[in-house]
Write an enzyme that holds these catalytic residues in place. Structure first.
Site, mmCIF file in Angstrom:
data_model
loop_
_atom_site.group_PDB
_atom_site.id
_atom_site.type_symbol
_atom_site.label_atom_id
_atom_site.label_comp_id
_atom_site.label_asym_id
_atom_site.label_seq_id
_atom_site.Cartn_x
_atom_site.Cartn_y
_atom_site.Cartn_z
ATOM 1 C CB SER A 143 37.206 32.980 30.326
ATOM 2 O OG SER A 143 36.510 33.446 29.195
ATOM 3 C CE1 TYR A 156 40.499 37.590 29.828
ATOM 4 C CE2 TYR A 156 39.178 36.295 28.290
ATOM 5 C CZ TYR A 156 39.327 36.915 29.523
ATOM 6 O OH TYR A 156 38.310 36.860 30.445
HETATM 7 P P1 NDP Z 1 35.396 44.071 35.332
HETATM 8 O O1 NDP Z 1 36.321 44.856 34.484
HETATM 9 O O2 NDP Z 1 34.035 44.632 35.606
HETATM 10 O O3 NDP Z 1 36.081 43.741 36.730
HETATM 11 C C1 NDP Z 1 37.436 43.409 36.807
HETATM 12 C C2 NDP Z 1 37.850 43.556 38.250
HETATM 13 O O4 NDP Z 1 39.245 43.211 38.344
HETATM 14 C C3 NDP Z 1 37.700 44.975 38.760
HETATM 15 O O5 NDP Z 1 37.204 44.936 40.072
HETATM 16 C C4 NDP Z 1 39.124 45.508 38.736
HETATM 17 O O6 NDP Z 1 39.283 46.449 39.781
HETATM 18 C C5 NDP Z 1 39.899 44.243 39.036
HETATM 19 N N1 NDP Z 1 41.294 44.340 38.628
HETATM 20 C C6 NDP Z 1 41.811 44.536 37.390
HETATM 21 N N2 NDP Z 1 43.144 44.608 37.458
HETATM 22 C C7 NDP Z 1 43.475 44.460 38.772
HETATM 23 C C8 NDP Z 1 44.696 44.449 39.488
HETATM 24 N N3 NDP Z 1 45.886 44.620 38.864
HETATM 25 N N4 NDP Z 1 44.653 44.290 40.816
HETATM 26 C C9 NDP Z 1 43.476 44.142 41.463
HETATM 27 N N5 NDP Z 1 42.294 44.127 40.843
HETATM 28 C C10 NDP Z 1 42.307 44.301 39.507
HETATM 29 O O7 NDP Z 1 35.294 42.644 34.638
HETATM 30 P P2 NDP Z 1 34.611 41.267 35.117
HETATM 31 O O8 NDP Z 1 33.903 41.428 36.384
HETATM 32 O O9 NDP Z 1 33.902 40.745 33.945
HETATM 33 O O10 NDP Z 1 35.920 40.362 35.319
HETATM 34 C C11 NDP Z 1 36.125 39.531 36.443
HETATM 35 C C12 NDP Z 1 36.785 38.242 35.979
HETATM 36 O O11 NDP Z 1 35.877 37.512 35.170
HETATM 37 C C13 NDP Z 1 38.049 38.429 35.147
HETATM 38 O O12 NDP Z 1 39.023 37.495 35.551
HETATM 39 C C14 NDP Z 1 37.568 38.119 33.739
HETATM 40 O O13 NDP Z 1 38.609 37.664 32.917
HETATM 41 C C15 NDP Z 1 36.546 37.035 34.030
HETATM 42 N N6 NDP Z 1 35.570 36.773 32.982
HETATM 43 C C16 NDP Z 1 34.641 37.726 32.646
HETATM 44 C C17 NDP Z 1 33.737 37.477 31.631
HETATM 45 C C18 NDP Z 1 32.739 38.499 31.180
HETATM 46 O O14 NDP Z 1 32.125 38.309 30.116
HETATM 47 N N7 NDP Z 1 32.517 39.576 31.918
HETATM 48 C C19 NDP Z 1 33.724 36.199 30.919
HETATM 49 C C20 NDP Z 1 34.709 35.261 31.387
HETATM 50 C C21 NDP Z 1 35.587 35.558 32.384
HETATM 51 P P3 NDP Z 1 40.230 47.741 39.757
HETATM 52 O O15 NDP Z 1 40.262 48.261 38.357
HETATM 53 O O16 NDP Z 1 39.566 48.664 40.739
HETATM 54 O O17 NDP Z 1 41.549 47.237 40.243
#
Ligand code: NDP
Length: 248
Positions: A143, A156
């Site tokens: 990030s 975070y």
């Molecule tokens: P979302 O919340 O839309 O997606 C997060 C995903 O992670 C979901 O598919 C969720 O699925 C999954 N997840 C969460 N916990 C678990 C777990 N314990 N096991 C398996 N899957 C898990 O957020 P983003 O798409 O934005 O996030 C994706 C990545 O991008 C993250 O690492 C985030 O830190 C990073 N990021 C995002 C930014 C943004 O602005 N959006 C900026 C910088 C980095 P489910 O709940 O079904 O398990």
């Protein structure tokens, strides 16, 4: 490993929404064979339905990345279905931000378990497969918060700094095995990520920030595509992108 994306077996954690889902859609359109992981099985199933209806090859494995055995089963499932793993996209993450003085220690634990251990478990499961293949590609999601710390984002940011550190160590260690490593550091992208914020002050700040600057998840998907589609002798190690409007 062949050049391009067609036919590559790509495992994506956190594929049920946001960045992972967007990457799955774009890579499926390029002919990748996908293994999609997250905890919400129904969300994965409806995505699989959409991708396979369009002619793609994809399967879902319900996975909690904080559980090493489940991540191992995910990679085993990919090898059983498709015989190999070309790309491991360690994307799953959570961002329950708050000031340290709020002492939301359970949320600190969850961020460490999902954002750091989840990535490490993905490496532990896929590395032996890639070594045996003498090819592979890890893409780990950090990030902008893996480059800069601000009040409320301390834990975070610590997890995302850790993703960069372990990705750099991985890069150096896997050179002998013809394995590529990419760390992608997105800025604000419109996803469900802010939903994990339970602290009302942090939630209000983040909601306003995202409303002001966030860009679509397709931005991330294009970065993933770019890293994967390079010729095999090109290793894209770091990508940092922000919305043009984002100064932080
Ligand atoms: P979302 O919340 O839309 O997606 C997060 C995903 O992670 C979901 O598919 C969720 O699925 C999954 N997840 C969460 N916990 C678990 C777990 N314990 N096991 C398996 N899957 C898990 O957020 P983003 O798409 O934005 O996030 C994706 C990545 O991008 C993250 O690492 C985030 O830190 C990073 N990021 C995002 C930014 C943004 O602005 N959006 C900026 C910088 C980095 P489910 O709940 O079904 O398990």
């Amino acid at each position: 490993m062949s050049d391009g994306i067609l036919g590559k077996v790509v495992v994506i954690t956190g594929a049920s929404s946001g960045l992972g889902e967007a990457a799955a859609r774009l890579l499926a359109a390029q002919g990748a064979r996908l293994v999609l992981a997250a905890r919400r099985a129904e969300r994965l199933q409806s995505l699989i339905k959409a991708l396979t209806a369009d002619g793609g090859q994809a399967l879902a494995v319900t996975t909690d990345v904080a559980d090493r055995g489940q991540v191992q089963a995910l990679v085993d499932g990919a090898v059983k279905a498709f015989g190999r793993v070309d790309v491991m996209l360690n994307n799953a993450g959570v961002m329950p931000q708050s000031l340290l003085e709020r002492l939301k220690v359970d949320e600190w634990d969850r961020m460490i378990d999902v954002n750091i251990k989840g990535v490490l478990y993905g490496i532990a499961a896929a590395l032996p497969v890639m070594k045996a293949q003498s090819s592979g590609h890890f893409i780990n999601v950090s990030s902008v918060a893996g480059h800069r710390v601000g009040p409320g984002s301390t834990v975070y940011a610590a997890t995302k700094f850790a993703v960069r550190a372990l990705s750099e160590g991985l890069r150096q260690e896997v050179k002998p095995y013809n394995i590529r490593t990419t760390v992608i550091s997105p800025g604000a992208v419109a996803t469900e990520l802010p939903d994990s914020v339970s602290d009302p002050d942090a939630a209000a700040r983040i909601e306003k920030f995202y409303a002001d600057v966030a860009i679509p998840a397709s931005s991330f998907a294009r970065a993933v595509k770019f890293a994967i589609e390079q010729p095999e002798d090109v290793d894209i190690n770091e990508i940092l992108f922000r919305p043009t409007r984002q100064d932080y």
